[in-house]
Scaffold this motif. Sequence first.
Motif, PDB file in Angstrom:
ATOM      1  N   SER A  15       0.879  -1.470   0.281  1.00 41.84           N
ATOM      2  CA  SER A  15       0.632   0.022  -0.121  1.00 41.84           C
ATOM      3  C   SER A  15       0.892   1.121   0.257  1.00 41.84           C
ATOM      4  O   SER A  15       2.091   1.079   0.741  1.00 41.84           O
ATOM      5  CB  SER A  15      -0.914  -0.273   1.140  1.00 41.84           C
ATOM      6  N   ALA A  19      -5.047   2.430   1.479  1.00 41.12           N
ATOM      7  CA  ALA A  19      -6.136   2.002   1.188  1.00 41.12           C
ATOM      8  C   ALA A  19      -6.082  -0.338   0.812  1.00 41.12           C
ATOM      9  O   ALA A  19      -7.112  -0.382   1.216  1.00 41.12           O
ATOM     10  CB  ALA A  19      -6.848   2.219   0.338  1.00 41.12           C
ATOM     11  N   MET A  23      -7.925  -2.886   3.228  1.00 40.87           N
ATOM     12  CA  MET A  23      -8.208  -3.873   2.641  1.00 40.87           C
ATOM     13  C   MET A  23      -7.860  -4.992   3.419  1.00 40.87           C
ATOM     14  O   MET A  23      -8.010  -5.301   3.333  1.00 40.87           O
ATOM     15  CB  MET A  23      -8.067  -3.672   1.357  1.00 40.87           C
ATOM     16  N   PRO A  70      -2.198  -1.821  -4.889  1.00 37.05           N
ATOM     17  CA  PRO A  70      -3.328  -0.677  -5.173  1.00 37.05           C
ATOM     18  C   PRO A  70      -2.575  -1.411  -6.889  1.00 37.05           C
ATOM     19  O   PRO A  70      -1.681  -1.068  -7.261  1.00 37.05           O
ATOM     20  CB  PRO A  70      -2.411   0.788  -4.484  1.00 37.05           C
ATOM     21  N   SER A 105      -6.658  -1.640  -4.337  1.00 33.35           N
ATOM     22  CA  SER A 105      -7.337  -0.716  -4.599  1.00 33.35           C
ATOM     23  C   SER A 105      -7.134   0.593  -5.958  1.00 33.35           C
ATOM     24  O   SER A 105      -6.245  -0.060  -6.013  1.00 33.35           O
ATOM     25  CB  SER A 105      -6.982   0.366  -3.080  1.00 33.35           C
ATOM     26  N   ALA A 135     -11.465  -1.871  -4.889  1.00 35.19           N
ATOM     27  CA  ALA A 135     -12.299  -0.337  -4.247  1.00 35.19           C
ATOM     28  C   ALA A 135     -11.704   0.389  -4.849  1.00 35.19           C
ATOM     29  O   ALA A 135     -10.560   1.141  -5.081  1.00 35.19           O
ATOM     30  CB  ALA A 135     -12.033  -0.253  -2.469  1.00 35.19           C
ATOM     31  N   LEU A 137     -11.762   4.247  -5.573  1.00 36.74           N
ATOM     32  CA  LEU A 137     -11.618   5.801  -4.220  1.00 36.74           C
ATOM     33  C   LEU A 137     -11.511   7.030  -5.328  1.00 36.74           C
ATOM     34  O   LEU A 137     -11.253   7.873  -4.509  1.00 36.74           O
ATOM     35  CB  LEU A 137     -10.262   5.487  -3.465  1.00 36.74           C
ATOM     36  N   LEU A 151     -11.548   3.293   3.780  1.00 36.40           N
ATOM     37  CA  LEU A 151     -12.166   2.766   2.792  1.00 36.40           C
ATOM     38  C   LEU A 151     -13.584   3.382   2.686  1.00 36.40           C
ATOM     39  O   LEU A 151     -13.529   3.935   4.081  1.00 36.40           O
ATOM     40  CB  LEU A 151     -12.103   1.585   3.375  1.00 36.40           C
ATOM     41  N   ASP A 155     -16.680  -0.614   1.243  1.00 38.07           N
ATOM     42  CA  ASP A 155     -15.957  -1.953   0.656  1.00 38.07           C
ATOM     43  C   ASP A 155     -14.784  -2.509   1.909  1.00 38.07           C
ATOM     44  O   ASP A 155     -14.750  -3.709   1.837  1.00 38.07           O
ATOM     45  CB  ASP A 155     -14.192  -1.509   0.390  1.00 38.07           C
TER      46      ASP A 155
END
Length: 171
Positions: A15, A19, A23, A70, A105, A135, A137, A151, A155
Amino acid sequence: MDSTGKKILFVVWHSRTGAAKQMAMAAVEGARDVIAELQAAHQLNIIIKEAHEADTPDLLQADGMLFCAPENLAALSGAMKEFFDRCYYGALDRLNGRPYALLISAGSDGSNAARQAERICTGWRLTPIAPVHIANLHAQTAEDILAPKKLSKQDYEACKTIGGTLAALLL
């Protein structure tokens, strides 16, 4: 399986803005909830590692895997891709049939990163336990893209469900 006979759920994440880590941790929470509900702490161990710390032996000992990263510039994040590159051939033909889940993400789409990771997992002959959860964003400006993320409740709950489902399948 570990030396105590417990099955292993291996969680690998990367990450940049928080995010994907959220998750992964939501999925771990969901897995722990299922373990507690089934009173199965003696049956399943959860190992969590950042992508740069994870290696092939971690994969080989795992009974199930969760990958969380991500999408960066319409591709899987560099650190997660490096993990897959580093471990791919050492794990090839040695993970066949094991269950996995994938969480991505993204600022707007995420589908390219999902496809990229799914192709790797297909090469390892892993079995998906659920569709990839992406997810979105809605980060479109440089400022929004670089900002720490939070989040949505939806999600977060979806990630918990996927983690719980993966744990339940391993028990």
